[in-house]
Design a protein around this motif. Sequence first.
Motif: not given
Length: 285
Positions: A139-158
């Motif tokens: 059977f197949v499982g599928d998922a993804s996540r975002m990872f933020c490295l260190g300090e990221i810009s305000e717009n990236a955060k948003k």
Amino acid sequence: MGKNCWCGSGLPHEACHKAIEDKMRELRAQGYRLPNKRLIKNAAQIEGCREAGRINAMVLDKVAENIRIGMSTQDIDDIVHSYTKELGGIPATLGFEGYPKSVCTSVNDQVCHGIPSKKVILQEGDIVNVDCTTVYNGFVGDASRMFCLGEISENAKKLVETTREAVDIAVSHLKPYCHLGDIGYYINKHARENGFHVVRDIGGHGVGLSMHEDPYVCHIGRLGHGILLIPGMIFTIEPMINETSGDFWMDEQDGWGIYTVDGTLSAQVEYMILITEDGYEILSK
Ligand code: MF3
Ligand code: CO
Ligand code: CO
């Protein structure tokens, strides 16, 4: 004695999917569009998908524990490959239609299908999507996540927050016999309200017995439109949300990498979802 259910459970139809089938027939007669009943999984298949989803999430947890600035995306691939094997699974993307790696790592302006590479070193301020797909016990499982490295810009955060929220909002509206179009409606609404743009032409998909099954799940949709979602259906919701435009281009060199047209950021979050008799269950996230 009645004949066995079409779902393959081995149970008599009356004791299995008869009620759901009657309801589907009634809705179809009222003019609603219903999926082919082959998209409805039986109890054993659901259990298999639940396990595959659980193992897949464990692989993502392992990435979460280890991801750091200075690491290459190939290092992420190595972690995914070895931990998936350790858990008794198989990385589903390795060799899939010629895809060369065990995971997709899409950094910054990469929308999706980023091929891990020794040359791509994670830097302070990067946002990276890690998309894991695991075969477990067939059977197949599928998922993804975002990872933020260190300090990221305000717009990236948003952007990252908006993408996570969009998926959570869409999921919170899921219930049996709701419309497929509702998903894209809520996702696009939330993205637009925050000034962002949803990618229309790459979407979610049925999943479980293979990596990509029907239906196609568009992340731009209309409330009350599209097929109805039936208990036993399993699919992903995985919007790619961009800063300035939903348009993208594909890297013809590697044949996989998808990038935003203008080099601005893209974020993606993917959940694997089961529609149940009284709501939904997140099988992998
Ligand atoms: N995991 C991806 C999805 O969510 C599929 C990756 S296919 C690959 O559908 F070949 F690009 F790896
Ligand atoms: Co997917
Ligand atoms: Co995926």
